[in-house]
Design a protein around this motif. Structure first.
Motif, PDB file in Angstrom:
ATOM      1  N   ALA A   1       0.852  -1.190   0.000  1.00  0.00           N
ATOM      2  CA  ALA A   1       0.000   0.000   0.000  1.00  0.00           C
ATOM      3  C   ALA A   1       0.888   1.241   0.000  1.00  0.00           C
ATOM      4  CB  ALA A   1      -0.908   0.010   1.218  1.00  0.00           C
ATOM      5  N   PRO A   2       0.634   2.203  -0.898  1.00  0.00           N
ATOM      6  CA  PRO A   2       1.494   3.393  -0.973  1.00  0.00           C
ATOM      7  C   PRO A   2       1.324   4.356   0.196  1.00  0.00           C
ATOM      8  CG  PRO A   2      -0.330   3.584  -2.514  1.00  0.00           C
ATOM      9  CD  PRO A   2      -0.415   2.206  -1.913  1.00  0.00           C
ATOM     10  N   ASP A   3       0.192   4.287   0.895  1.00  0.00           N
ATOM     11  CA  ASP A   3      -0.047   5.188   2.027  1.00  0.00           C
ATOM     12  C   ASP A   3      -1.077   4.559   2.954  1.00  0.00           C
ATOM     13  OD1 ASP A   3      -2.717   5.822   1.009  1.00  0.00           O
ATOM     14  OD2 ASP A   3      -1.681   7.064  -0.462  1.00  0.00           O
ATOM     15  N   ILE A   4      -1.335   5.222   4.056  1.00  0.00           N
ATOM     16  CA  ILE A   4      -2.234   4.684   5.077  1.00  0.00           C
ATOM     17  C   ILE A   4      -3.697   4.693   4.633  1.00  0.00           C
ATOM     18  CG2 ILE A   4      -2.643   6.838   6.330  1.00  0.00           C
ATOM     19  CD1 ILE A   4      -2.185   5.112   8.920  1.00  0.00           C
ATOM     20  N   GLU A   5      -4.024   5.474   3.626  1.00  0.00           N
ATOM     21  CA  GLU A   5      -5.407   5.572   3.166  1.00  0.00           C
ATOM     22  C   GLU A   5      -5.749   4.546   2.088  1.00  0.00           C
ATOM     23  OE1 GLU A   5      -5.855   9.626   1.963  1.00  0.00           O
ATOM     24  OE2 GLU A   5      -5.721  10.377   4.010  1.00  0.00           O
ATOM     25  N   THR A   6      -4.768   3.818   1.592  1.00  0.00           N
ATOM     26  CA  THR A   6      -4.985   2.862   0.509  1.00  0.00           C
ATOM     27  C   THR A   6      -5.211   1.463   1.079  1.00  0.00           C
ATOM     28  OG1 THR A   6      -3.572   4.160  -0.950  1.00  0.00           O
ATOM     29  CG2 THR A   6      -3.990   1.878  -1.582  1.00  0.00           C
ATOM     30  N   ILE A   7      -6.246   0.820   0.584  1.00  0.00           N
ATOM     31  CA  ILE A   7      -6.541  -0.557   0.988  1.00  0.00           C
ATOM     32  C   ILE A   7      -6.079  -1.481  -0.124  1.00  0.00           C
ATOM     33  CG2 ILE A   7      -8.378  -2.211   1.502  1.00  0.00           C
ATOM     34  CD1 ILE A   7     -10.001   0.136   2.626  1.00  0.00           C
ATOM     35  N   VAL A   8      -5.344  -2.516   0.250  1.00  0.00           N
ATOM     36  CA  VAL A   8      -4.885  -3.522  -0.701  1.00  0.00           C
ATOM     37  C   VAL A   8      -5.737  -4.771  -0.495  1.00  0.00           C
ATOM     38  CG1 VAL A   8      -2.937  -5.013  -1.318  1.00  0.00           C
ATOM     39  CG2 VAL A   8      -2.529  -2.624  -0.712  1.00  0.00           C
ATOM     40  N   ALA A   9      -6.218  -5.347  -1.597  1.00  0.00           N
ATOM     41  CA  ALA A   9      -7.001  -6.584  -1.495  1.00  0.00           C
ATOM     42  C   ALA A   9      -6.094  -7.727  -1.044  1.00  0.00           C
ATOM     43  CB  ALA A   9      -7.641  -6.909  -2.836  1.00  0.00           C
ATOM     44  N   ALA A  10      -6.540  -8.460  -0.041  1.00  0.00           N
ATOM     45  CA  ALA A  10      -5.762  -9.597   0.458  1.00  0.00           C
ATOM     46  C   ALA A  10      -5.934 -10.794  -0.470  1.00  0.00           C
ATOM     47  CB  ALA A  10      -6.205  -9.966   1.871  1.00  0.00           C
ATOM     48  N   LYS A  11      -4.892 -11.606  -0.546  1.00  0.00           N
ATOM     49  CA  LYS A  11      -4.983 -12.872  -1.273  1.00  0.00           C
ATOM     50  C   LYS A  11      -5.972 -13.780  -0.548  1.00  0.00           C
ATOM     51  CE  LYS A  11      -0.171 -12.914  -2.777  1.00  0.00           C
ATOM     52  NZ  LYS A  11       1.104 -13.634  -2.658  1.00  0.00           N
ATOM     53  N   GLY A  12      -6.485 -14.762  -1.261  1.00  0.00           N
ATOM     54  CA  GLY A  12      -7.437 -15.690  -0.664  1.00  0.00           C
ATOM     55  C   GLY A  12      -6.827 -16.638   0.342  1.00  0.00           C
ATOM     56  N   ASN A  13      -5.519 -16.877   0.248  1.00  0.00           N
ATOM     57  CA  ASN A  13      -4.864 -17.813   1.161  1.00  0.00           C
ATOM     58  C   ASN A  13      -4.501 -17.138   2.477  1.00  0.00           C
ATOM     59  OD1 ASN A  13      -5.014 -19.777  -0.778  1.00  0.00           O
ATOM     60  ND2 ASN A  13      -2.857 -19.733  -1.303  1.00  0.00           N
TER      61      ASN A  13
END
Length: 150
Positions: free
Chosen positions: A104-116
């Motif tokens: 994530a480039p910053d604290i406001e960005t949400i990254v989708a988690a992998k399914g595992n």
């Protein structure tokens, strides 16, 4: 409470704090600070490669720097500290790992988690060097792999 009991509690807390800090530094990608949590002659066995020995602080640093850049969240729990002496301890903890494809480039960005989701443990052998606790040996393992939807 006896002074010896307070000394024991303080050492246990210091050991827990070191292990927790190392995991936070791992998730933050602060490689030099993470490597500094290890003894100069420290040894690491990663959960993803439990038979592959990484020996020495410099080699441990290089192994972390070679990791793919990704967002990770290691949730640590069930920490149990066993003191062998005033300068040696073992910390056993459970870990749940969630990760994403990129950082994530910053604290406001949400990254989708992998399914595992990986569930494992760390067994850390700690020693006190020059008055500071460091990791002498970290043995990681993965016991469960939850395969969710990708």
């Amino acid at each position: 409470m006896k002074s010896s009991e307070l000394d024991t509690m303080l050492m246990e807390w210091q050991c827990q704090k070191l292990v927790t800090r190392s995991i936070n530094l791992l998730d933050q990608g602060r490689w030099q600070e993470l490597a500094d949590c290890y003894a100069e002659d420290g040894v690491l066995y990663r959960p993803s490669a439990p038979l592959e020995k990484v020996a020495g602080r410099a080699a441990i640093l290089q192994s972390f720097m070679a990791r793919p850049v990704k967002e990770t969240c290691h949730a640590l729990s069930n920490m149990e500290v066993t003191l062998q002496s005033p300068t040696a301890a073992t910390v056993v903890s459970r870990v749940v790992l969630f990760s994403g494809e990129h950082k994530a480039p910053d604290i406001e960005t949400i990254v989708a988690a992998k399914g595992n989701v990986f569930i494992g443990r760390f067994v850390d052998q700690l020693k006190k060097v020059d008055g500071e606790w460091v990791i002498a040996l970290r043995q990681g393992s993965i016991e469960l792999n939850y395969k969710g939807c990708d």
